[in-house]
Design an enzyme around this catalytic site. Sequence first.
Site, short mmCIF file in Angstrom:
data_model
loop_
_atom_site.label_atom_id
_atom_site.label_comp_id
_atom_site.label_asym_id
_atom_site.label_seq_id
_atom_site.Cartn_x
_atom_site.Cartn_y
_atom_site.Cartn_z
N GLU A 1 -6.99 3.58 -5.41
CA GLU A 1 -8.17 3.92 -4.61
C GLU A 1 -8.55 5.34 -4.96
O GLU A 1 -7.71 6.24 -4.92
CB GLU A 1 -7.85 3.83 -3.11
CG GLU A 1 -9.08 4.12 -2.27
CD GLU A 1 -8.82 4.83 -0.95
OE1 GLU A 1 -9.63 4.70 -0.05
OE2 GLU A 1 -7.79 5.53 -0.83
N ASP B 1 -3.06 4.77 -2.46
CA ASP B 1 -4.04 5.40 -1.58
C ASP B 1 -4.53 6.74 -2.17
O ASP B 1 -3.72 7.50 -2.72
CB ASP B 1 -3.34 5.65 -0.24
CG ASP B 1 -4.26 6.07 0.86
OD1 ASP B 1 -5.07 5.24 1.30
OD2 ASP B 1 -4.18 7.23 1.30
N HIS C 1 -11.03 -1.98 4.91
CA HIS C 1 -10.79 -1.45 6.27
C HIS C 1 -11.45 -0.10 6.51
O HIS C 1 -11.29 0.47 7.59
CB HIS C 1 -9.28 -1.36 6.49
CG HIS C 1 -8.64 -0.38 5.56
ND1 HIS C 1 -8.58 -0.58 4.20
CD2 HIS C 1 -8.08 0.83 5.77
CE1 HIS C 1 -8.00 0.46 3.63
NE2 HIS C 1 -7.69 1.33 4.56
N ASP C 2 -12.13 0.44 5.52
CA ASP C 2 -12.82 1.73 5.69
C ASP C 2 -14.34 1.58 5.72
O ASP C 2 -15.05 2.57 5.92
CB ASP C 2 -12.47 2.69 4.54
CG ASP C 2 -11.01 3.07 4.51
OD1 ASP C 2 -10.40 3.16 5.59
OD2 ASP C 2 -10.47 3.29 3.40
N ASP D 1 0.86 -1.18 0.00
CA ASP D 1 0.00 0.00 0.00
C ASP D 1 0.90 1.23 0.00
O ASP D 1 1.66 1.45 0.95
CB ASP D 1 -0.84 -0.04 1.29
CG ASP D 1 -2.16 0.67 1.14
OD1 ASP D 1 -2.20 1.70 0.45
OD2 ASP D 1 -3.15 0.20 1.73
#
Length: 542
Positions: free
Chosen positions: A269, A203, A330-331, A99
Amino acid sequence: MEKKKWWQKAVFYQIYPRSFADSTNNGIGDLQGIIGKLDYLHDLGIDAIWFSPFFPSPQKDYGYDITDYGAIDPEYGTMSDFEELLEQAHSLEIKVILDMVLNHTSDQHPWFLESRSSSSNAKRDWYVWRKGRGKNGRKPPNNWKAIIGGSVWEGDKTTEEYYLHQFLPCQPDLNWWNPKVQEAMFSYLKFWLDKGVDGFRLDIIHTLFEDKEFHDNPRSWRLLPSNDSEAYLFQDPMHTSYLKETLEMCTHIRNLVDSYSPDRMLIGEAMGGPRLFRPLYGEYNDGLNLVFNFKFSDQSFSAKNFSQVIQETESILPNPYWPCYVFSNHDKSRMISRYGNDQKKAKLLTFLLLTLRGTPFIYYGEEIGMTQVKVPKESLKDPLSQLRVWKIPIGRFFGRDGCRTPMQWNNSAKNAGFSSDPSIKPWLPVAENSSLVNVDNQINDEKSMLTFFKRIIQVRKVTKALTEGTLHLLPIDDCLVFERRIAEEKVLSVLNFSKKQIQIQNPLPLSTALFSTDALNISYKTDEYITLQQYEGLLLKG
Ligand code: NOJ
């Protein structure tokens, strides 16, 4: 026909390292913990792992605030642990995706500490600094809003100027207009590529560049991101996201990654629906290989809704573009809990994800049906749970901790086997149902969620039409039906979203029913009509 790449055919699995497995008994997951679970992941049948960040960080945003892009946070292990992890994963034919948070660093990053120390510092221009407006410069430089609400500008006492952060104030944005920043971040990408990683998840990549002239963003009447545009908090972020330079940078990064081998990949993302993020794939499909499509993660449970998302995605991302639908990460609150913790519904949606055209991502714990945890107020860790705007509960839950709780390996009361010592209290509480919902309980149970995941992953693996074929939606009332086809191989995915048993005319008469979410080991010739049980997904082969 072009040959499909491994990442088009692969099933990905996301690990949130802090919550996967704790080998050192400090209540925090670590790399050795993950190494100990690679065989489990191999048995599950996944092909690649995306690791949320494990680089050094003050952990204000749990790793998305980085202080050193070329090292491992000692909380998680050492560089040699990482090398061991990479080697062992590769020996099991599991690819490794890191990431990369290119948009911002931690406010504790040495670059930012230097940058904020004086306006003449050599690193000043590595971040975005600006004088305030109005009398004594008390007003922020312009009207730009941060993704999490509030201004993107944070006043800084040392030099009485503002710095820009598109996410939290502890995550100052790098100034991507500065070639030195580009060079530095590229050198980290190379560092990890040289180590042998197979790609990166990037990200909030849509916010890399901001308007050089700092024009105000226009007003918008929308409060939150809508599906087709990204307007939020009454503002259209046209000067802060999806800038031409951001799109071009995606192509540069792709060139770098491709220069290592055409087998490395990038996944972005970005906020907004496919119409908005499509340009990140590049004008000639020469940008990011994949971009997460989050539209699945806020649909109510109906065939029509999901079919509309698929139709739209297919029309915006036709072959060779490759979709990447997302249910959980995870969000987001865990998918199963968005639908009343109903295992049948979760199986149906997983069946959908694994039979669609595109690359499926599984979020750790989904494979055992882990549910969203209501973390008590005093144990909340996520910085967003402290922000007023995020106090609007996501479903019934505050912030993002509820989907980040420890992986449930066994029925040990205190930590569900997350730490090897059963007396250790993990960094977030384990789910109350962990004595039932855990790997040990499910591994030998042929009716378990875990076995279901293994079976559908295997079916996908051996069915070329599913991994590589074209997709064609069929209009059938109350059901979601689509055909996947490659050369002579043709399969049909039929999904009953209704709570009633239904009978429909068989779109593929005399086909073989290969797989059902509702029964084990089926294999029968179909007739003129097929019957589907409540929330059943059925795979037919022509
Ligand atoms: C998106 C990540 O998924 C999220 O967890 C993080 O807080 C923000 N970007 C900021 O890096």
